[in-house]
Design a protein around this motif. Sequence first.
Motif, PDB file in Angstrom:
ATOM      1  N   PHE A   1      -0.138  14.685 -10.846  1.00 21.80           N
ATOM      2  CA  PHE A   1      -1.106  13.961 -11.677  1.00 21.80           C
ATOM      3  C   PHE A   1      -2.511  14.245 -11.152  1.00 21.80           C
ATOM      4  O   PHE A   1      -2.665  14.658 -10.010  1.00 21.80           O
ATOM      5  N   ALA A   2      -3.506  13.984 -11.985  1.00 25.56           N
ATOM      6  CA  ALA A   2      -4.872  14.223 -11.525  1.00 25.56           C
ATOM      7  C   ALA A   2      -5.855  13.286 -12.211  1.00 25.56           C
ATOM      8  O   ALA A   2      -5.628  12.838 -13.338  1.00 25.56           O
ATOM      9  N   GLU A   3      -6.921  13.012 -11.480  1.00 23.44           N
ATOM     10  CA  GLU A   3      -8.026  12.224 -12.023  1.00 23.44           C
ATOM     11  C   GLU A   3      -9.285  13.083 -11.979  1.00 23.44           C
ATOM     12  O   GLU A   3      -9.391  14.021 -11.183  1.00 23.44           O
ATOM     13  N   THR A   4     -10.248  12.736 -12.843  1.00 21.66           N
ATOM     14  CA  THR A   4     -11.596  13.258 -12.666  1.00 21.66           C
ATOM     15  C   THR A   4     -12.540  12.059 -12.626  1.00 21.66           C
ATOM     16  O   THR A   4     -12.097  10.909 -12.658  1.00 21.66           O
ATOM     17  N   CYS A   5     -13.830  12.323 -12.508  1.00 21.51           N
ATOM     18  CA  CYS A   5     -14.825  11.254 -12.377  1.00 21.51           C
ATOM     19  C   CYS A   5     -15.976  11.534 -13.346  1.00 21.51           C
ATOM     20  O   CYS A   5     -16.239  12.696 -13.683  1.00 21.51           O
ATOM     21  N   PRO A   6     -16.688  10.487 -13.774  1.00 20.05           N
ATOM     22  CA  PRO A   6     -17.769  10.692 -14.745  1.00 20.05           C
ATOM     23  C   PRO A   6     -18.788  11.740 -14.311  1.00 20.05           C
ATOM     24  O   PRO A   6     -19.308  12.489 -15.144  1.00 20.05           O
ATOM     25  N   GLN A   7     -19.079  11.810 -13.003  1.00 17.31           N
ATOM     26  CA  GLN A   7     -20.109  12.769 -12.567  1.00 17.31           C
ATOM     27  C   GLN A   7     -19.710  14.215 -12.888  1.00 17.31           C
ATOM     28  O   GLN A   7     -20.572  15.049 -13.150  1.00 17.31           O
ATOM     29  N   TYR A   8     -18.420  14.508 -12.895  1.00 19.09           N
ATOM     30  CA  TYR A   8     -18.002  15.880 -13.196  1.00 19.09           C
ATOM     31  C   TYR A   8     -18.002  16.143 -14.713  1.00 19.09           C
ATOM     32  O   TYR A   8     -18.004  17.284 -15.140  1.00 19.09           O
TER      33      TYR A   8
ATOM     34  N   ALA B   1      -3.234   1.560 -14.020  1.00 26.02           N
ATOM     35  CA  ALA B   1      -2.313   0.463 -13.692  1.00 26.02           C
ATOM     36  C   ALA B   1      -0.890   0.980 -13.490  1.00 26.02           C
ATOM     37  O   ALA B   1      -0.195   0.584 -12.545  1.00 26.02           O
ATOM     38  N   ARG B   2      -0.470   1.872 -14.372  1.00 25.77           N
ATOM     39  CA  ARG B   2       0.905   2.388 -14.248  1.00 25.77           C
ATOM     40  C   ARG B   2       1.045   3.333 -13.057  1.00 25.77           C
ATOM     41  O   ARG B   2       2.052   3.336 -12.350  1.00 25.77           O
ATOM     42  N   MET B   3       0.028   4.143 -12.860  1.00 22.49           N
ATOM     43  CA  MET B   3       0.079   5.161 -11.797  1.00 22.49           C
ATOM     44  C   MET B   3       0.174   4.494 -10.434  1.00 22.49           C
ATOM     45  O   MET B   3       0.809   5.019  -9.515  1.00 22.49           O
ATOM     46  N   PHE B   4      -0.474   3.332 -10.298  1.00 26.05           N
ATOM     47  CA  PHE B   4      -0.539   2.701  -8.981  1.00 26.05           C
ATOM     48  C   PHE B   4       0.160   1.339  -8.954  1.00 26.05           C
ATOM     49  O   PHE B   4      -0.196   0.449  -8.176  1.00 26.05           O
ATOM     50  N   GLY B   5       1.188   1.218  -9.816  1.00 26.46           N
ATOM     51  CA  GLY B   5       2.102   0.085  -9.680  1.00 26.46           C
ATOM     52  C   GLY B   5       1.507  -1.280  -9.939  1.00 26.46           C
ATOM     53  O   GLY B   5       1.836  -2.246  -9.243  1.00 26.46           O
ATOM     54  N   LEU B   6       0.651  -1.377 -10.954  1.00 24.18           N
ATOM     55  CA  LEU B   6       0.043  -2.674 -11.291  1.00 24.18           C
ATOM     56  C   LEU B   6       0.397  -3.145 -12.698  1.00 24.18           C
ATOM     57  O   LEU B   6       0.007  -4.237 -13.105  1.00 24.18           O
TER      58      LEU B   6
ATOM     59  N   VAL C   1       0.872  -1.183   0.000  1.00 22.45           N
ATOM     60  CA  VAL C   1       0.000   0.000   0.000  1.00 22.45           C
ATOM     61  C   VAL C   1       0.904   1.227   0.000  1.00 22.45           C
ATOM     62  O   VAL C   1       1.486   1.583   1.028  1.00 22.45           O
ATOM     63  N   ASN C   2       1.067   1.829  -1.170  1.00 24.09           N
ATOM     64  CA  ASN C   2       2.085   2.884  -1.250  1.00 24.09           C
ATOM     65  C   ASN C   2       1.524   4.188  -1.776  1.00 24.09           C
ATOM     66  O   ASN C   2       2.222   4.974  -2.399  1.00 24.09           O
ATOM     67  N   SER C   3       0.270   4.428  -1.511  1.00 21.65           N
ATOM     68  CA  SER C   3      -0.340   5.705  -1.856  1.00 21.65           C
ATOM     69  C   SER C   3      -1.166   6.121  -0.647  1.00 21.65           C
ATOM     70  O   SER C   3      -1.905   5.304  -0.080  1.00 21.65           O
ATOM     71  N   PHE C   4      -0.988   7.361  -0.253  1.00 21.76           N
ATOM     72  CA  PHE C   4      -1.551   7.862   1.004  1.00 21.76           C
ATOM     73  C   PHE C   4      -2.403   9.079   0.711  1.00 21.76           C
ATOM     74  O   PHE C   4      -1.930  10.050   0.142  1.00 21.76           O
ATOM     75  N   LYS C   5      -3.676   8.962   1.098  1.00 16.84           N
ATOM     76  CA  LYS C   5      -4.591  10.060   0.784  1.00 16.84           C
ATOM     77  C   LYS C   5      -4.744  10.971   1.993  1.00 16.84           C
ATOM     78  O   LYS C   5      -4.908  10.512   3.120  1.00 16.84           O
ATOM     79  N   MET C   6      -4.713  12.268   1.697  1.00 13.53           N
ATOM     80  CA  MET C   6      -4.897  13.255   2.758  1.00 13.53           C
ATOM     81  C   MET C   6      -5.983  14.242   2.339  1.00 13.53           C
ATOM     82  O   MET C   6      -6.349  14.328   1.163  1.00 13.53           O
TER      83      MET C   6
ATOM     84  N   TYR D   1      -0.914  13.294  -6.430  1.00 17.46           N
ATOM     85  CA  TYR D   1      -2.028  12.867  -7.291  1.00 17.46           C
ATOM     86  C   TYR D   1      -3.287  13.520  -6.739  1.00 17.46           C
ATOM     87  O   TYR D   1      -3.692  13.253  -5.611  1.00 17.46           O
ATOM     88  N   ILE D   2      -3.881  14.422  -7.518  1.00 22.61           N
ATOM     89  CA  ILE D   2      -5.088  15.117  -7.085  1.00 22.61           C
ATOM     90  C   ILE D   2      -6.294  14.236  -7.423  1.00 22.61           C
ATOM     91  O   ILE D   2      -6.500  13.892  -8.591  1.00 22.61           O
ATOM     92  N   VAL D   3      -7.064  13.884  -6.404  1.00 26.35           N
ATOM     93  CA  VAL D   3      -8.228  13.021  -6.643  1.00 26.35           C
ATOM     94  C   VAL D   3      -9.445  13.848  -7.064  1.00 26.35           C
ATOM     95  O   VAL D   3      -9.507  15.055  -6.827  1.00 26.35           O
ATOM     96  N   HIS D   4     -10.367  13.201  -7.699  1.00 22.94           N
ATOM     97  CA  HIS D   4     -11.676  13.740  -8.115  1.00 22.94           C
ATOM     98  C   HIS D   4     -11.678  15.232  -8.442  1.00 22.94           C
ATOM     99  O   HIS D   4     -12.419  16.011  -7.860  1.00 22.94           O
TER     100      HIS D   4
END
Length: 474
Positions: A273-280, A385-390, A159-164, A249-252
């Motif tokens: 890096f950043a992600e968005t979500c379908p609702q936005y 997959a690449r962003m989170f080591g898979l 587990v190598n990603s930590f959300k704050m 990594y900026i979420v949502h």
Amino acid sequence: MSTTLISGGTVVTASGTQDADVLVAGEKIAAVLARDVTGTGADGGESAAAVAADRVIDATGKYVLPGGIDVHTHMEMPFGGTFSADTFETGTRAAAWGGTTTIVDFAVQAKGTSLLATLDKWHAKADGNCAIDYGFHMIVSDVNETTLKEMDACIAAGVNSFKMFMAYPGVFYATDGEILLAMQQASRSGATVMMHAENGIAIDQLVAQALAAGRTDPVNHGLTRPPELEGEATSRAITLARVADCPLYIVHMSATQALEAVAEAREAGQNVFAETCPQYLYLSLEDLARPEFEGAKFVASPPLRPKSHQDSLWRGLRTNDLSVVSTDHCPFCFKDQKELGRGDFSKIPNGMPGVEHRMDLLHAGVAAGRLTLPRWVEVTSTTPARMFGLYPRKGVIAAGSDADIVIYDPRARQTLSAATHHMNVDYSAYEGLEITGRVVTTLSRGHTVIEDGQYRGTPGHGAFLARGLNQYLL
Ligand SMILES: [Zn+2]
């Protein structure tokens, strides 16, 4: 070892499309076999692989994709005295219906508890219940010396990603100083800090003012969380990450202002890096303003924005300033759960259902000419997959990768509705929306999970994935 040949389809990956058959042996992809474009084959009949396979799946006219990877879900998550309505069992089943074969969910540290005990607790919730593979991020809500030391132990445990959180004062909120300390710690190991970037201190003042003035309807959830305060927090997170030299990594992400801050940092070469979500991408402040408390169905944070933000988000997906689309799936039923906030929008549980429809909604973006086919696969599978080591275990159709494969009919029509979806929640945020495209078959490590309109999976088939580090770091 049993073998399956997926024949006649168009293989779509992040790098392009190819007319090819895919041979699966056991839980892995054994080969991708390019087809003779004349369609006759050297022997004018069935290929040698088809003759030899135990089972042949006809994918003629269909896409063959790497299974979707949703790196932002909250199954049975505690929030405001209740729990999100999908368990790991129901939520991963719904994910599979929609062509997602991996989720990365969030273990949530409660104040005063340890990260490792938290991780054990989340393993206990998921173990034996998931239809598809899963990993965890860790939500750090109590920064202290013990927590900081435990971050390395989490990394060793996969587990190598930590959300704050810069939002939710008194709950998950971390001060700038605490964020800096955690970022410095993460940076020593190359781990990524994920940020909920909204200025929660300022937002709480706006919320108090709205309630004092008697503005209690759900739309005020959006009006008290203006996009400027997402932009400001995003910029601040980027600055702190630069000082700590930590991947961020900026979420949502929901707001143009935040996207601009990310684009500028990426232009300058920072690991942001950043992600968005379908609702936005599809819903807006107008949905939050629906009458009769219906707006509560659309309460999530950050809030849905005025429609003008949607075009920038789609553009960000094209330019790669937004690299990932995840769902932030965190369903609360309208009845009894969302209703906790009648008369006080600040008590509406924050979160929306979505894990089932991410692949479809982004495919609708392809159909509308907003994304290319390979980019669809890239933002929903390969980059996560690449962003989170898979990668390359997940996120690609290639020999040696896990046989997480989705067969997708790009011409099928469907209407999204709570009456037909498989998420354990009593409403759909997209009720009545007609879209083109739907999942026909989902395989998880070679095992059939969805086929012929039936769920054929098993809770407990899904395995925990210990992940490596972000593979995009400079
Ligand atoms: Zn979330």
